[in-house]
Design a protein around this motif. Structure first.
Motif, PDB file in Angstrom:
ATOM      1  N   SER A 129       1.014  -1.393   0.298  1.00 51.68           N
ATOM      2  CA  SER A 129      -0.329  -0.157   0.190  1.00 51.68           C
ATOM      3  C   SER A 129       1.004   1.009  -0.002  1.00 51.68           C
ATOM      4  O   SER A 129       0.655   2.229  -0.401  1.00 51.68           O
ATOM      5  CB  SER A 129      -1.260  -0.418   1.293  1.00 51.68           C
ATOM      6  N   SER A 132       2.612   2.133  -3.534  1.00 56.97           N
ATOM      7  CA  SER A 132       1.497   2.096  -4.469  1.00 56.97           C
ATOM      8  C   SER A 132       0.866   3.981  -4.366  1.00 56.97           C
ATOM      9  O   SER A 132       0.463   4.704  -4.688  1.00 56.97           O
ATOM     10  CB  SER A 132      -0.124   1.962  -4.569  1.00 56.97           C
ATOM     11  N   TRP A 135       3.928   5.853  -5.705  1.00 56.98           N
ATOM     12  CA  TRP A 135       4.237   5.989  -7.166  1.00 56.98           C
ATOM     13  C   TRP A 135       3.187   7.113  -7.446  1.00 56.98           C
ATOM     14  O   TRP A 135       2.642   7.516  -7.823  1.00 56.98           O
ATOM     15  CB  TRP A 135       4.288   4.901  -7.416  1.00 56.98           C
ATOM     16  N   ASP A 136       2.045   7.125  -6.678  1.00 54.99           N
ATOM     17  CA  ASP A 136       0.887   7.904  -7.204  1.00 54.99           C
ATOM     18  C   ASP A 136       1.357   9.524  -6.773  1.00 54.99           C
ATOM     19  O   ASP A 136       0.907  10.497  -7.550  1.00 54.99           O
ATOM     20  CB  ASP A 136       0.134   7.665  -6.375  1.00 54.99           C
ATOM     21  N   TYR A 176       9.949   0.879  -9.545  1.00 55.21           N
ATOM     22  CA  TYR A 176       8.007   0.921  -9.100  1.00 55.21           C
ATOM     23  C   TYR A 176       7.648  -0.912  -9.011  1.00 55.21           C
ATOM     24  O   TYR A 176       6.952  -1.652  -7.855  1.00 55.21           O
ATOM     25  CB  TYR A 176       7.247   1.427  -9.234  1.00 55.21           C
ATOM     26  N   TRP A 177       7.345  -1.275 -10.686  1.00 47.46           N
ATOM     27  CA  TRP A 177       6.564  -2.488 -10.609  1.00 47.46           C
ATOM     28  C   TRP A 177       7.909  -3.662  -9.984  1.00 47.46           C
ATOM     29  O   TRP A 177       6.832  -5.038  -9.665  1.00 47.46           O
ATOM     30  CB  TRP A 177       7.101  -2.858 -11.802  1.00 47.46           C
ATOM     31  N   TYR A 180       6.490  -3.474  -5.777  1.00 50.73           N
ATOM     32  CA  TYR A 180       5.177  -3.961  -6.340  1.00 50.73           C
ATOM     33  C   TYR A 180       4.864  -5.085  -6.150  1.00 50.73           C
ATOM     34  O   TYR A 180       3.783  -6.091  -5.729  1.00 50.73           O
ATOM     35  CB  TYR A 180       4.082  -3.217  -7.089  1.00 50.73           C
ATOM     36  N   ASN A 184       3.918  -8.519  -3.678  1.00 43.19           N
ATOM     37  CA  ASN A 184       1.712  -8.886  -3.407  1.00 43.19           C
ATOM     38  C   ASN A 184       2.572  -9.737  -3.342  1.00 43.19           C
ATOM     39  O   ASN A 184       1.193 -10.628  -3.434  1.00 43.19           O
ATOM     40  CB  ASN A 184       1.958  -8.454  -4.846  1.00 43.19           C
ATOM     41  N   LEU A 277      -6.213   4.968  -2.432  1.00 39.32           N
ATOM     42  CA  LEU A 277      -5.052   4.582  -2.086  1.00 39.32           C
ATOM     43  C   LEU A 277      -4.611   4.505  -0.543  1.00 39.32           C
ATOM     44  O   LEU A 277      -4.468   3.912   0.695  1.00 39.32           O
ATOM     45  CB  LEU A 277      -4.184   5.235  -2.589  1.00 39.32           C
TER      46      LEU A 277
END
Length: 332
Positions: A129, A132, A135-136, A176-177, A180, A184, A277
């Motif tokens: 979380s 995310s 990144w946002d 980031y990916w 993430y 996850n 978020l």
């Protein structure tokens, strides 16, 4: 089982009579009594006030607290003659008694492992979380248009970064990916492991509630490896729904799972923004709170017994049920 989740005083007479044949424990994820050979609490299901059970040190208080006396954690040769007689009257011999102790010890290790999985999984989901949110914020600071954010292909991002002189955003996006996906997968794996531990610790474990938690975790792991954004949203919604349906009581894990489902369904409906978020972060904090309270309840009670030098063996409870038991203790 008709009276599976009842306390002794809540049982009708027929339940108490049937109780003498039961062997119960607290399930690793859900606070429900189950049939299992993992401990010796069957001794007091009905006869806790009779000679058979009292020879082994049982009382009604131990039964309602899901605890067993020290004698149930000893090998046959360490029992005195009176305790051996009580065990024999309950249908045990030296071989079956020693096997019961060894099995219960393995169950104890598994249940402690389930606490660890619950805590680690909640930490990984909270980390997910936070990633995310960062990144946002990064994409907002660099004014990345929504049309670019909705695209998963590298060509679109490369073209936009070249036109707007933001070449570093490609490296940030790749990092980031990676983070993430890792968080996850690890979070889903930890929750799936917690669910599988419940089934391994429970002879009657293949129930709907017990299956939903590991299935949700496995689905979450598969979903984390997806590269299609739309498929990820649907997979995430399904995984979180399984987590929610695995709950058996209204507690912080249930509230957190419900909140996660609301956020996930909102994404599917086309909603977006920082509010979702932050709601996701709140849900993950509720999961982590439930996990930490469960650990505190289990180890805190064990430490309290150690300080008091009580000769009572604590049967570890599930991560979720421990959190509920600590809450109930404060209520009373």
């Amino acid at each position: 089982m008709k009276y599976n989740s009842s306390y002794w005083e809540e049982l009708p007479q027929e339940g108490k009579e049937a109780g003498k044949l039961l062997e119960t424990h607290i399930s690793p994820v859900h606070n429900i009594c189950k049939l299992t050979p993992l401990n010796a609490q069957s001794f007091c299901a009905h006869h806790y006030s009779t000679t058979k059970a009292t020879k082994l040190g049982y009382s009604q208080e131990l039964w309602d607290a899901d605890k067993v006396p020290e004698s149930c954690n000893q090998y046959w040769e360490d029992l005195d003659k009176n305790q051996q007689q009580g065990a024999e009257e309950m249908g045990y011999d030296e071989h079956s008694w020693n096997n019961l102790k060894a099995t219960r010890r393995r169950s104890t290790y598994l249940l402690y492992l389930s606490h660890l999985c619950f805590v680690l999984g909640s930490i990984f989901y909270l980390q997910l979380s936070m990633i995310s949110i960062r990144w946002d914020q990064y994409t907002r600071d660099h004014r990345v248009p929504q049309s670019v954010l909705d695209e998963d292909d590298d060509d679109t991002w490369e073209e936009w970064s070249y036109e707007n002189n933001h070449s570093d955003i490609l490296e940030v996006r790749e990092d980031y990916w990676i983070q993430y996906e890792r968080s996850n997968v690890l979070g889903a794996f930890s929750y799936a492991a917690m669910g599988f531990i419940e089934m391994c610790s429970n002879r009657n474990g293949y129930t709907l509630h017990n299956l939903l938690m590991p299935l949700g975790g496995l689905l979450g792991m598969i979903n984390a490896l997806q590269y299609d954004g739309s498929a990820m949203q649907y997979g995430s919604a399904a995984s979180l729904t399984f987590y929610l349906l695995s709950c058996t009581r209204l507690d912080f894990f249930f509230v957190g799972s419900a909140l996660e489902c609301i956020v996930s369904y909102a994404y599917l409906a086309g909603f977006d923004g920082p509010l979702l978020l932050y709601l996701d972060s709140i849900a993950c904090l509720l999961w982590l709170y439930c996990a930490v309270v469960g650990v505190a309840a289990e180890f805190g009670f064990s430490f309290e017994q150690f300080l008091r030098k009580e000769r009572v063996i604590s049967t570890p409870c599930s991560p979720l049920s421990c959190a509920q038991q600590k809450t109930d203790r404060y209520r009373h």
